[in-house]
Design a protein around this motif. Structure first.
Motif, mmCIF file in Angstrom:
data_model
loop_
_atom_site.group_PDB
_atom_site.id
_atom_site.type_symbol
_atom_site.label_atom_id
_atom_site.label_comp_id
_atom_site.label_asym_id
_atom_site.label_seq_id
_atom_site.Cartn_x
_atom_site.Cartn_y
_atom_site.Cartn_z
ATOM 1 N N ASN A 162 0.802 -1.220 0.000
ATOM 2 C CA ASN A 162 0.000 0.000 0.000
ATOM 3 C C ASN A 162 0.838 1.274 0.000
ATOM 4 O O ASN A 162 0.302 2.365 -0.117
ATOM 5 C CB ASN A 162 -0.953 0.009 1.198
ATOM 6 N N ASP A 167 0.126 -0.838 -8.860
ATOM 7 C CA ASP A 167 -1.303 -1.123 -8.705
ATOM 8 C C ASP A 167 -1.561 -2.603 -8.447
ATOM 9 O O ASP A 167 -2.591 -2.974 -7.887
ATOM 10 C CB ASP A 167 -2.075 -0.687 -9.954
ATOM 11 N N GLY A 190 -4.934 -2.888 -6.267
ATOM 12 C CA GLY A 190 -5.597 -1.683 -5.775
ATOM 13 C C GLY A 190 -5.255 -1.440 -4.325
ATOM 14 O O GLY A 190 -4.119 -1.146 -3.980
ATOM 15 N N GLN A 191 -6.243 -1.596 -3.433
ATOM 16 C CA GLN A 191 -6.020 -1.485 -2.000
ATOM 17 C C GLN A 191 -6.216 -2.828 -1.295
ATOM 18 O O GLN A 191 -6.211 -2.876 -0.066
ATOM 19 C CB GLN A 191 -7.015 -0.471 -1.401
ATOM 20 N N SER A 361 -12.155 2.546 0.258
ATOM 21 C CA SER A 361 -11.441 3.147 -0.866
ATOM 22 C C SER A 361 -10.724 2.071 -1.670
ATOM 23 O O SER A 361 -10.005 1.230 -1.115
ATOM 24 C CB SER A 361 -10.417 4.173 -0.349
ATOM 25 N N SER A 362 -10.904 2.098 -2.956
ATOM 26 C CA SER A 362 -10.159 1.206 -3.841
ATOM 27 C C SER A 362 -9.034 1.941 -4.564
ATOM 28 O O SER A 362 -8.225 1.329 -5.248
ATOM 29 C CB SER A 362 -11.096 0.586 -4.882
ATOM 30 N N LYS A 363 -8.998 3.259 -4.371
ATOM 31 C CA LYS A 363 -8.006 4.095 -5.052
ATOM 32 C C LYS A 363 -6.814 4.348 -4.129
ATOM 33 O O LYS A 363 -6.976 4.684 -2.962
ATOM 34 C CB LYS A 363 -8.634 5.426 -5.468
ATOM 35 N N ARG A 364 -5.618 4.149 -4.672
ATOM 36 C CA ARG A 364 -4.393 4.405 -3.920
ATOM 37 C C ARG A 364 -4.112 5.897 -3.888
ATOM 38 O O ARG A 364 -4.058 6.555 -4.917
ATOM 39 C CB ARG A 364 -3.215 3.680 -4.564
ATOM 40 N N ASP A 365 -3.913 6.442 -2.696
ATOM 41 C CA ASP A 365 -3.691 7.879 -2.550
ATOM 42 C C ASP A 365 -2.265 8.239 -2.157
ATOM 43 O O ASP A 365 -1.927 9.417 -2.064
ATOM 44 C CB ASP A 365 -4.645 8.446 -1.478
#
Length: 601
Positions: A162, A167, A190-191, A361-365
């Motif tokens: 993470n 991805d 993803g996450q 959240s599935s989006k990496r920030d």
């Protein structure tokens, strides 16, 4: 949303704070208490919560503990006690259950107390904070629904995947032990992390390495990196023994058998006994077989997952020689290792894992492209402290140029800048720096730091010049891989070339750390060498310095030549009073806030 991550298990107690998926602060407890690896000289001390590190994280966000939405603790005691007790009050858990549900995994008489401390950790956070940290803890009221136990190896895996730039990736974690697992394999997307296999206690590569560390007279869970350094002086005399001990099986499995070390290798080395070829050969043979084993495990993982990227964490992932073997095998196109791969990094992994779950959240920030997440002090704060303690100093007109001049004169420099690093490596903000040009510099630095004479020192190199000085050098900001020194450059940087011809490199660019990069450029202009020695700013048995007070005390109790602290220079054997305003007029008659030594109750 704020998520606080905590590690208070085994060693390397640490805390971090995530805000909406982004890391904003992280630090080890040892930097505040001065007990290395968070270990006080009593058996149960390791399990105390990292209140000083938590306090620092809350200070960065300017929040109270009750403003935290979720707390993630990087160990799940219910995997040992039993799921039937999850969610029950502490007093409902029978004491005998705290001995653990898997007797083969728990043989230490301290284990019930260990598990009890973890089960009671939420209450300790609410009630057990030190008196001098009341500001951000008084009235603490973290509720059961805010508290999350995260499996230890899931926390390791999340700290790797993470934080990575990928991805999707295969994820391998290898350490001494978690609750039950010692090695795990995951697929990250993803996450999400999907566990595809694990190796359980008592079979542990990390624990075997610890046992050999002890057998060679070092401190286990502390000095394993010394065994790695010692290995390069030996030969393969005991490879057969280690191959018999580590039995590889199918599907990423292995067993560790017949660990009667004294029968195989003779009596344990005494702490102050001289090293000899026998000790070198044990270390070398262990390292060889560890590398062979990890290559077999990663080959299986590559075949099983079919992905091109590999992420690693766990204490064994700090073995930079083994990491380089995995990288150079080309089994995976890309390899990313968590810089805080030890248990300190599980605080980060646990927080990221719970943050992703709670925010759905599935989006990496977040991508971890540097390690500078600890405390920092402004020039004003540093100068106020130096005036308060009547420390002579001089403000530099050009920090990079004037420091490079001192380094070109073979001076050994304490370098204290910006935010402290998270993890075990000093990476240019809490470092001791020196020129690599003199062959004697490695021995000088080992004397300065009171280290064993076989220990190598590591280079930092301008990223844009790295491939000219080290074979196959790429972006490597965390000192987690070794590279061969190029043959035509070996004579120019002898101090950083280990006996096997390698060096554990750090690359740096201006976006990561501008002042550090500027210093390397200034040294390069003077010497034609874009390389400096970088070693941690500490001495034997002490954590890396955190505060200006720590830095100045370490400087004056160690035989190095100068300290660059922020924009200021402190030199030994130099009268700097005419260039420093030491008047204390208008200053409070107490230590400036944040500079007192931590109160350890």
């Amino acid at each position: 949303m704020y998520t606080l991550g905590i590690n208070a298990v085994f060693h390397d107690s640490a805390a971090c704070l995530i805000k909406d998926g982004i890391l904003i602060a992280a630090a080890e407890e040892e930097r505040f208490t001065h007990f290395k690896h968070g270990k006080r000289p009593v058996p149960f001390s390791t399990w105390e919560l990292p209140f000083h590190a938590i306090d620092y994280c809350l200070k960065i966000a300017d929040i109270h503990i009750n403003d935290v939405d979720h707390v993630a603790y990087s160990f799940d005691p219910y995997l040992l006690i039993g799921e039937e007790y999850r969610g029950k009050s502490t007093i409902e858990i029978p004491f005998e259950s705290l001995a653990g549900g898997k007797p083969s995994a728990w043989l230490n008489p301290w284990d019930p107390l260990f598990l009890s401390s973890i089960v009671n950790a939420r209450q300790q956070l609410n009630d057990g904070y030190p008196h001098h940290l009341q500001k951000r803890f008084i009235g603490a009221n973290i509720q059961p629904g805010q508290w999350h136990y995260v499996e230890h190896h899931i926390a390791h895996a999340a700290s790797a995947f993470n934080c990575s730039p990928f991805d999707d990736a295969a994820v391998m974690t290898v350490d001494g032990r978690g609750e039950v697992a010692t090695t795990t394999y995951n697929i990250g997307n993803g996450q999400q992390l999907n566990r595809i296999g694990q190796v359980n206690l008592p079979h542990s590569l990390g624990l075997l390495y610890e046992q050999i560390t002890t057998h060679l007279g070092f401190l286990h869970s502390s000095d394993e990196y010394k065994v790695m350094a010692l290995a390069s002086y030996g030969n393969n005399d005991f490879v057969k023994d280690f191959r018999e001990m580590i039995q590889l099986q199918a599907n990423g499995q292995f067993t560790i058998t017949d660990q009667r070390l004294a029968e195989r290798f003779g009596p344990q080395r005494l702490r102050h006994e001289e090293f000899n070829a026998h000790h070198f050969n044990i270390a070398h043979s262990l390292q060889v077989v560890l590398e062979e084993t990890l290559l077999e495990l990663t080959a299986w993982l590559r075949s099983e997952t079919g992905v091109e990227n590999l992420c690693m964490a766990g204490g064994v992932a700090l073995n930079c020689v083994a990491n380089a073997r995995i990288r150079d095998s080309k089994q995976f196109k890309n390899v990313w290792v968590q810089p805080a791969s030890g248990d300190d990094g599980t605080a980060l992994g646990a927080a990221l894992y719970i943050d992703a779950q709670q925010r759905k959240s599935s989006k990496r920030d977040f991508v971890m492209n540097h390690a500078y997440w600890g405390p920092e002090y402004s020039d004003n704060e540093i100068e106020k402290f130096m005036k308060w303690c009547k420390q002579p100093y001089r403000r530099l007109d050009n920090v990079a140029e004037e420091t490079a001049e001192l380094l070109a004169q073979d001076k050994i420099i304490g370098w204290y800048q910006g935010r402290m690093e998270f993890g075990p490596r000093a990476l240019g903000d809490r470092s001791i720096l020196a020129s690599p040009i003199s062959p004697e510099m490695q021995a000088r630095l080992n004397e300065v730091k009171d280290r064993e004479d076989f220990r190598p020192v590591a280079p930092v190199v301008l990223e844009e010049k790295a491939s000219e000085w080290f074979d196959d050098a790429e972006f490597s900001p965390f000192m987690l891989f070794v590279n061969n020194v190029k043959a035509d450059k070996a004579g120019r940087i002898p101090a950083v070339r280990h006996t096997d011809g390698t060096a554990r490199i750090q690359t740096v660019n201006a976006l990561q750390n501008k002042r550090y990069h500027d210093l390397l450029q200034a040294f390069y202009r003077r010497t034609g060498v874009p390389v400096l020695i970088n070693t941690s700013f500490n001495t034997l048995g002490k954590p890396i310095v955190c505060t200006p007070r720590d830095a100045i005390e370490c400087f004056w109790s160690s035989p190095f030549d100068a300290l660059i602290i922020g924009s200021f220079l402190i030199e030994k054997n130099a009268d700097q009073r005419s260039n420093s305003n030491l008047s204390t007029t208008g200053l409070a008659e107490k230590v400036p806030e944040g500079f007192a030594a931590a109160v350890v109750e």
